[in-house]
Design a protein around this motif. Structure first.
Motif, PDB file in Angstrom:
ATOM      1  N   ARG A 168       1.025  -1.124  -0.082  1.00 31.49           N
ATOM      2  CA  ARG A 168       0.121  -0.027   0.031  1.00 31.49           C
ATOM      3  C   ARG A 168       0.865   1.198   0.147  1.00 31.49           C
ATOM      4  NH1 ARG A 168      -3.975  -1.620   5.193  1.00 31.49           N
ATOM      5  NH2 ARG A 168      -5.172  -3.280   3.983  1.00 31.49           N
ATOM      6  N   PHE A 169       0.236   2.207  -0.475  1.00 32.92           N
ATOM      7  CA  PHE A 169       0.980   3.488  -0.284  1.00 32.92           C
ATOM      8  C   PHE A 169      -0.244   4.651   0.344  1.00 32.92           C
ATOM      9  CE2 PHE A 169       2.697   2.118  -4.315  1.00 32.92           C
ATOM     10  CZ  PHE A 169       3.872   2.003  -4.152  1.00 32.92           C
ATOM     11  N   GLY A 170       0.484   5.595   1.037  1.00 30.95           N
ATOM     12  CA  GLY A 170      -0.391   6.173   1.810  1.00 30.95           C
ATOM     13  C   GLY A 170       0.505   7.635   2.109  1.00 30.95           C
ATOM     14  N   MET A 171      -0.359   8.600   2.539  1.00 34.06           N
ATOM     15  CA  MET A 171       0.323   9.665   3.127  1.00 34.06           C
ATOM     16  C   MET A 171      -0.623  10.491   4.059  1.00 34.06           C
ATOM     17  SD  MET A 171       0.154  12.856   0.117  1.00 34.06           S
ATOM     18  CE  MET A 171       0.510  14.205   1.173  1.00 34.06           C
ATOM     19  N   VAL A 172      -0.232  11.456   5.254  1.00 33.95           N
ATOM     20  CA  VAL A 172      -0.865  12.225   5.888  1.00 33.95           C
ATOM     21  C   VAL A 172      -0.362  13.650   5.806  1.00 33.95           C
ATOM     22  CG1 VAL A 172      -1.455  10.483   7.783  1.00 33.95           C
ATOM     23  CG2 VAL A 172       1.037  11.302   7.836  1.00 33.95           C
ATOM     24  N   ILE A 173      -1.294  14.372   5.971  1.00 33.69           N
ATOM     25  CA  ILE A 173      -0.782  15.960   5.737  1.00 33.69           C
ATOM     26  C   ILE A 173      -1.598  16.932   6.669  1.00 33.69           C
ATOM     27  CG2 ILE A 173      -2.313  16.240   4.075  1.00 33.69           C
ATOM     28  CD1 ILE A 173      -0.441  17.911   2.565  1.00 33.69           C
ATOM     29  N   SER A 174      -1.040  18.065   6.986  1.00 30.41           N
ATOM     30  CA  SER A 174      -1.928  18.919   7.758  1.00 30.41           C
ATOM     31  C   SER A 174      -1.360  20.266   7.647  1.00 30.41           C
ATOM     32  CB  SER A 174      -1.499  18.907   9.322  1.00 30.41           C
ATOM     33  OG  SER A 174      -2.481  19.645  10.073  1.00 30.41           O
ATOM     34  N   SER A 175      -2.260  21.549   7.661  1.00 30.32           N
ATOM     35  CA  SER A 175      -1.781  22.739   7.294  1.00 30.32           C
ATOM     36  C   SER A 175      -2.904  23.676   8.055  1.00 30.32           C
ATOM     37  CB  SER A 175      -1.832  22.816   5.730  1.00 30.32           C
ATOM     38  OG  SER A 175      -1.800  24.174   5.294  1.00 30.32           O
ATOM     39  N   SER A 176      -2.302  24.838   7.994  1.00 31.21           N
ATOM     40  CA  SER A 176      -3.302  26.078   8.472  1.00 31.21           C
ATOM     41  C   SER A 176      -4.329  26.389   7.382  1.00 31.21           C
ATOM     42  CB  SER A 176      -2.318  27.290   8.733  1.00 31.21           C
ATOM     43  OG  SER A 176      -1.428  27.579   7.695  1.00 31.21           O
ATOM     44  N   SER A 177      -3.962  25.897   5.929  1.00 27.95           N
ATOM     45  CA  SER A 177      -4.698  26.347   4.987  1.00 27.95           C
ATOM     46  C   SER A 177      -6.015  25.484   5.024  1.00 27.95           C
ATOM     47  CB  SER A 177      -3.977  26.034   3.544  1.00 27.95           C
ATOM     48  OG  SER A 177      -2.870  27.058   3.612  1.00 27.95           O
ATOM     49  N   PRO A 178      -7.152  25.682   4.314  1.00 32.60           N
ATOM     50  CA  PRO A 178      -8.207  24.874   4.407  1.00 32.60           C
ATOM     51  C   PRO A 178      -7.806  23.726   3.162  1.00 32.60           C
ATOM     52  CG  PRO A 178      -8.644  26.836   3.118  1.00 32.60           C
ATOM     53  CD  PRO A 178      -7.311  26.983   3.863  1.00 32.60           C
ATOM     54  N   ALA A 179      -8.625  22.565   3.621  1.00 31.74           N
ATOM     55  CA  ALA A 179      -8.715  21.358   2.585  1.00 31.74           C
ATOM     56  C   ALA A 179      -7.456  21.095   1.973  1.00 31.74           C
ATOM     57  CB  ALA A 179      -9.800  21.786   1.654  1.00 31.74           C
ATOM     58  N   VAL A 180      -6.426  20.927   2.801  1.00 32.19           N
ATOM     59  CA  VAL A 180      -4.777  20.629   2.391  1.00 32.19           C
ATOM     60  C   VAL A 180      -4.964  19.432   1.548  1.00 32.19           C
ATOM     61  CG1 VAL A 180      -4.108  19.820   4.631  1.00 32.19           C
ATOM     62  CG2 VAL A 180      -2.665  20.681   2.817  1.00 32.19           C
ATOM     63  N   ALA A 181      -5.574  18.418   1.961  1.00 31.09           N
ATOM     64  CA  ALA A 181      -5.439  16.940   1.233  1.00 31.09           C
ATOM     65  C   ALA A 181      -6.068  16.917  -0.211  1.00 31.09           C
ATOM     66  CB  ALA A 181      -6.054  15.962   2.173  1.00 31.09           C
ATOM     67  N   ALA A 182      -7.006  18.130  -0.308  1.00 26.36           N
ATOM     68  CA  ALA A 182      -7.757  17.967  -1.551  1.00 26.36           C
ATOM     69  C   ALA A 182      -6.749  18.460  -2.607  1.00 26.36           C
ATOM     70  CB  ALA A 182      -8.886  19.008  -1.796  1.00 26.36           C
ATOM     71  N   ARG A 183      -5.762  19.569  -2.377  1.00 23.06           N
ATOM     72  CA  ARG A 183      -4.780  20.061  -3.345  1.00 23.06           C
ATOM     73  C   ARG A 183      -3.375  19.332  -3.269  1.00 23.06           C
ATOM     74  NH1 ARG A 183      -6.555  23.765  -0.283  1.00 23.06           N
ATOM     75  NH2 ARG A 183      -4.625  24.101   0.905  1.00 23.06           N
ATOM     76  N   CYS A 184      -3.217  18.688  -2.205  1.00 26.51           N
ATOM     77  CA  CYS A 184      -1.619  18.306  -1.872  1.00 26.51           C
ATOM     78  C   CYS A 184      -1.217  16.614  -1.940  1.00 26.51           C
ATOM     79  CB  CYS A 184      -1.138  18.984  -0.821  1.00 26.51           C
ATOM     80  SG  CYS A 184      -0.984  20.868  -0.763  1.00 26.51           S
ATOM     81  N   ALA A 185      -2.386  16.055  -1.639  1.00 26.66           N
ATOM     82  CA  ALA A 185      -2.149  14.540  -1.493  1.00 26.66           C
ATOM     83  C   ALA A 185      -2.644  13.582  -2.875  1.00 26.66           C
ATOM     84  CB  ALA A 185      -3.163  13.981  -0.409  1.00 26.66           C
ATOM     85  N   HIS A 186      -1.682  12.942  -3.420  1.00 26.57           N
ATOM     86  CA  HIS A 186      -1.832  12.308  -4.685  1.00 26.57           C
ATOM     87  C   HIS A 186      -1.254  10.745  -4.400  1.00 26.57           C
ATOM     88  CE1 HIS A 186      -2.759  15.914  -6.507  1.00 26.57           C
ATOM     89  NE2 HIS A 186      -1.966  16.692  -5.770  1.00 26.57           N
ATOM     90  N   ALA A 187      -2.036   9.650  -4.706  1.00 29.81           N
ATOM     91  CA  ALA A 187      -1.425   8.553  -4.707  1.00 29.81           C
ATOM     92  C   ALA A 187      -2.198   7.717  -5.873  1.00 29.81           C
ATOM     93  CB  ALA A 187      -1.811   7.708  -3.310  1.00 29.81           C
ATOM     94  N   ARG A 188      -1.342   6.489  -6.087  1.00 34.37           N
ATOM     95  CA  ARG A 188      -2.048   5.763  -7.314  1.00 34.37           C
ATOM     96  C   ARG A 188      -1.602   4.386  -6.969  1.00 34.37           C
ATOM     97  NH1 ARG A 188      -0.598   7.755 -12.999  1.00 34.37           N
ATOM     98  NH2 ARG A 188      -1.861   9.475 -11.979  1.00 34.37           N
ATOM     99  N   ALA A 189      -2.376   3.163  -6.957  1.00 30.43           N
ATOM    100  CA  ALA A 189      -2.118   1.983  -6.670  1.00 30.43           C
ATOM    101  C   ALA A 189      -1.186   1.593  -7.426  1.00 30.43           C
ATOM    102  CB  ALA A 189      -3.326   0.923  -6.674  1.00 30.43           C
ATOM    103  N   GLY A 190      -0.209   0.545  -6.843  1.00 29.31           N
ATOM    104  CA  GLY A 190       1.039   0.025  -7.659  1.00 29.31           C
ATOM    105  C   GLY A 190       1.889   0.815  -8.124  1.00 29.31           C
ATOM    106  N   VAL A 191       1.728   2.246  -7.926  1.00 28.52           N
ATOM    107  CA  VAL A 191       2.561   3.270  -8.595  1.00 28.52           C
ATOM    108  C   VAL A 191       3.437   3.908  -7.558  1.00 28.52           C
ATOM    109  CG1 VAL A 191       3.000   5.315 -10.164  1.00 28.52           C
ATOM    110  CG2 VAL A 191       1.374   3.362 -10.637  1.00 28.52           C
ATOM    111  N   GLY A 192       2.620   4.689  -6.572  1.00 30.95           N
ATOM    112  CA  GLY A 192       3.512   5.493  -5.777  1.00 30.95           C
ATOM    113  C   GLY A 192       2.605   6.424  -5.069  1.00 30.95           C
ATOM    114  N   VAL A 193       3.226   7.496  -4.481  1.00 24.20           N
ATOM    115  CA  VAL A 193       2.365   8.482  -3.857  1.00 24.20           C
ATOM    116  C   VAL A 193       3.358   9.683  -3.796  1.00 24.20           C
ATOM    117  CG1 VAL A 193       3.602   7.676  -1.559  1.00 24.20           C
ATOM    118  CG2 VAL A 193       1.418   9.157  -1.528  1.00 24.20           C
ATOM    119  N   ALA A 194       2.445  10.821  -3.983  1.00 26.40           N
ATOM    120  CA  ALA A 194       3.049  12.233  -3.988  1.00 26.40           C
ATOM    121  C   ALA A 194       2.538  13.282  -3.430  1.00 26.40           C
ATOM    122  CB  ALA A 194       3.284  12.390  -5.801  1.00 26.40           C
ATOM    123  N   ALA A 195       3.196  14.271  -2.907  1.00 23.10           N
ATOM    124  CA  ALA A 195       2.800  15.317  -2.362  1.00 23.10           C
ATOM    125  C   ALA A 195       3.429  16.633  -3.145  1.00 23.10           C
ATOM    126  CB  ALA A 195       2.944  15.452  -0.941  1.00 23.10           C
TER     127      ALA A 195
END
Length: 225
Positions: free
Chosen positions: A14-41
């Motif tokens: 599995r790939f995963g990430m966690v993220i937090s910010s003072s900005s709203p909805a940070v995960a909507a813009r910054c978190a990206h993952a694809r099964a079998g490929v990887g994860v990117a921020a």
């Protein structure tokens, strides 16, 4: 403005990430993952297109360092971007441009990378990597522990107000995408941790319902038998 950790689980793939910010909805813009490929921020002054671009390059055969080098060479305004990724073999890569905001830092470990900007202090990413490595439990439990470790080490210089957890497994869609998009009480990390505690025992059932609802457990709603 943001602190995050990205990882590959060597046991499950599995790939995963966690993220937090003072900005709203940070995960909507910054978190990206694809099964079998990887994860990117993609964070700092965010260009959300760069996360899918890193994943596309890794899917096409580039290692995480190769994908990062190409994006850094090609992307406009890359001095304003902070980028992190992990590939299918657990290789990691990261970039912080010259215009990264405030106190920033990066840290890497086996199959894991963390980074942040506008941090309370530069030890936060390393604390996240250490928290992930030391945590027990499921992959998601370890991701949550990493986010909590980053907050405990000081986190962002100001109050965090959004957070998220993203995880992919073998499906074409995320098996977990949990977000607290805005918390006036400045408790988004606690909200994501609580959501994970509720969702984790049910995650496999939701995957089974997608694969074959005939073999799925009951739905747990009134009238369901």
């Amino acid at each position: 403005m943001t602190f995050s950790l990205l990882a590959r689980c060597p046991t499950t793939g599995r790939f995963g990430m966690v993220i937090s910010s003072s900005s709203p909805a940070v995960a909507a813009r910054c978190a990206h993952a694809r099964a079998g490929v990887g994860v990117a921020a993609t964070q700092n002054i965010t260009d959300p297109a760069l996360g899918p671009r890193l994943l596309d390059l890794m899917q096409a055969g580039a290692t995480a360092p190769q994908a990062m080098a190409q994006v850094v060479a090609e992307a406009p305004h890359v001095d304003y971007r902070q980028l992190l990724c992990v590939d299918a073999q657990g290789r990691t890569a990261c970039h912080s441009g010259a215009q990264t905001l405030g106190v920033w830092a990066l840290a890497e470990g086996p199959g894991v990378v963390a980074g942040g900007n506008l941090l309370a202090n530069p030890t936060v990413p390393q604390a996240m990597v250490a928290g992930f490595a030391a945590a027990a439990g499921d992959f998601g439990d370890r991701l949550v522990a990493a986010l909590q470790a980053g907050a405990a080490a000081g986190g962002e210089a100001g109050p965090v107000q959004s957070a998220g957890l993203l995880m992919v497994d073998r499906e074409s869609w995320p098996v977990a995408s949990l977000r607290a998009d805005w918390s006036d009480a400045a408790t988004p990390i606690q909200e994501v941790a609580r959501a994970w505690a509720v969702y984790a025992p049910q995650m496999a059932a939701y995957v089974q319902r997608a694969r074959d609802p005939r073999a799925a457990p009951s739905y747990g709603v009134p009238g369901d038998e």
